[in-house]
Structure formats: structure tokens, C-alpha cells
Design a protein around this motif. Structure first.
Motif, short mmCIF file in Angstrom:
data_model
loop_
_atom_site.label_atom_id
_atom_site.label_comp_id
_atom_site.label_asym_id
_atom_site.label_seq_id
_atom_site.Cartn_x
_atom_site.Cartn_y
_atom_site.Cartn_z
N LEU A 56 27.73 7.60 8.76
CA LEU A 56 28.16 8.87 8.17
C LEU A 56 29.64 8.85 7.80
O LEU A 56 30.05 9.47 6.80
N GLN A 57 30.46 8.14 8.59
CA GLN A 57 31.87 8.03 8.22
C GLN A 57 32.04 7.18 6.95
O GLN A 57 32.88 7.49 6.10
N LYS A 58 31.24 6.13 6.82
CA LYS A 58 31.26 5.36 5.57
C LYS A 58 30.82 6.22 4.40
O LYS A 58 31.38 6.14 3.30
N LEU A 59 29.81 7.04 4.63
CA LEU A 59 29.34 7.94 3.59
C LEU A 59 30.45 8.88 3.16
O LEU A 59 30.67 9.10 1.95
N GLY A 60 31.18 9.42 4.13
CA GLY A 60 32.28 10.31 3.81
C GLY A 60 33.39 9.62 3.03
O GLY A 60 33.94 10.19 2.08
N GLU A 61 33.71 8.40 3.40
CA GLU A 61 34.74 7.65 2.68
C GLU A 61 34.35 7.44 1.22
O GLU A 61 35.18 7.56 0.32
#
Length: 249
Positions: A56-61
Motif C-alpha cells: 500500500l505504501q508503494k501504491l501511494g508513492e
């Protein structure tokens, strides 16, 4: 010219829509991500947040948002995501009664639910007719309560977290638990319990697990997240996540 496959055309369309919308920043959009602590799948004690937190953090980036999860009891996180403003949540099982409560943004994986018991209490799972009157624990806010009621279970109690559920099973103040197989296994391992002391029993349902948003999440925000997930699918990040949680496909 070689015709494009539907998935490729969809990815290009989502990317184009996101570019037309212009760059989105977390401070502008006001989006925040909430969840419950489900180690190791999604963990408050893991700097990377566990496999799902990392995805999810990769998605946000990729989408231009800061999606570092904030952790709450599961029922509280569901309420925050339902009311907003600008709240995302994962993992959330998709069910008909939840359909209008959230904006359904991205499917993540499918999970199956199982009964859980202590092996020393029942070396082999008893017949379902016997189990329906036993005390069974579920996570507060989960779909498990409705699932068990449909099966005729009479004595269902809700707890705020899996540590309490497992402790009550261990001390004998409850007979069974019912929940996501992935989360149950994670709770056993993260608490240092021996998986061989427990056994999975009947499964009554499975559900798609999603990233959801509060109803006020905009089309532009949703399109940015969807386009970002297509990029994570293309670069292998989504597959790596599924491998880590044992759902390789």
C-alpha cells in the motif's frame, strides 16, 4: 498494428486519466489510510508495515499519496472509513451489506474463513451439529458473525483483536474461533504460539478483500490509485506481495 489486449488498454486509459487530472499530493487530497493490526500481514511493529503495508505504501508513492497506515481496532477503522472524510482502509472483505457504505477502489486478494479450535480439546473436528451450540469468538466488525448465524450458530461473541481471541481459546473460556485463515495463521505465529496446538475446521465462506475509501473519495483520486495499481501489477510488485502471503497465482 498489433491489437492491444483489454488489460493493456485499461492500464493506458487509467494512466491517461490520472495524467489529465494532474499530480495529486497527499497534503492536497487529504487522504489517510487506516487499518487494524494483523501481523505479519499488516503490522504496526514492522517498519515496512508488513507485506500488505509495504504494497500500500508503494501504491501511494505511485499515485502521489502518503499511505502509511494508522492502526485502530478493526471495528473503529471500519467506522472511520465509512464516515471519512478522505479515509482509505484495507483489508476489507466485500459483502452485499457493505456495498453502499464504502467506495470500492481496488481488489487485493481473496481470503477463506475457517473455524479454529485447540487440538488438545478436539483431536478431530466434531460434527457441525455439535458445534452450533458451542461458544465461538469472532473479530468485532468482521463478516464472521453473519456467516455463523446463517449456519445456525447460537453462541457468538465478538472481541476487538485476535490476541484476545487466542488467549480465550487457550484458557478454555471459549470453544472456537472463526476468521480469515491468513490472519489466524499470522496471529498464531506473531504471538509465538505453536500452530500444531490448533486445528482449522469447517469453512463456510470466502470473500474478496479490497482497498476501500470513504464515499467522498473523488473520481480523480480513485483513478490515480487504480492507475498506480496497474503499474505495480506490471512491475511485479503485486505478484511479490501474493507470494509473500502464500496466495501466488
Amino acid at each position: 498494428m498489433t491489437p492491444q489486449r483489454p488489460a493493456a488498454r485499461r492500464a493506458l486509459l487509467l494512466a491517461a486519466l490520472a495524467q489529465l487530472a494532474g499530480p495529486l499530493r497527499a497534503e492536497d487530497a487529504g487522504l489517510r489510510l487506516v487499518s487494524a493490526d494483523f501481523p505479519p500481514l499488516l503490522s504496526a511493529s514492522d517498519k515496512q508495515g508488513g507485506p500488505l503495508g509495504e504494497l500500500l505504501q508503494k501504491l501511494g508513492e505511485q499515485a502521489g499519496f502518503n499511505l502509511k497506515p494508522e492502526f485502530y481496532p478493526f471495528a473503529r477503522a471500519l467506522l472511520l472509513a465509512r464516515n471519512g472524510p478522505g479515509v482509505l482502509m484495507a483489508p476489507v472483505g466485500r459483502t452485499p451489506d457493505r456495498e453502499t457504505q464504502y467506495r470500492w477502489l481496488l481488489p487485493l486478494y481473496t481470503q477463506r474463513y475457517h473455524l479454529l479450535s485447540r487440538h488438545d480439546r478436539w483431536p478431530s473436528p466434531p460434527p457441525l451439529a455439535e458445534l452450533r451450540y458451542r461458544k465461538v469468538l469472532v473479530l468485532r466488525g468482521s463478516i464472521s458473525t453473519q456467516s455463523l448465524r446463517r449456519q445456525g450458530f447460537q453462541n457468538i461473541r465478538e472481541e476487538s483483536n485476535y490476541e484476545t481471541i487466542l488467549r480465550r481459546l487457550d484458557e478454555g473460556s471459549a470453544d472456537l474461533a472463526y476468521g480469515s485463515q491468513i490472519v489466524i495463521h499470522g496471529a498464531l505465529h506473531s504471538s509465538g504460539r505453536h500452530e500444531g496446538d490448533y486445528q482449522l475446521g469447517q469453512s463456510f465462506d470466502s470473500t474478496e478483500v479490497w482497498l476501500v475509501g470513504s464515499p467522498d473519495v473523488s473520481d480523480v483520486q480513485a483513478q490515480a490509485l487504480q492507475a498506480a495499481m496497474e503499474r505495480l501489477r506490471a512491475d511485479g510488485s503485486l505478484q511479490q506481495f501474493l507470494n509473500k502471503i502464500g496466495l501466488a497465482r
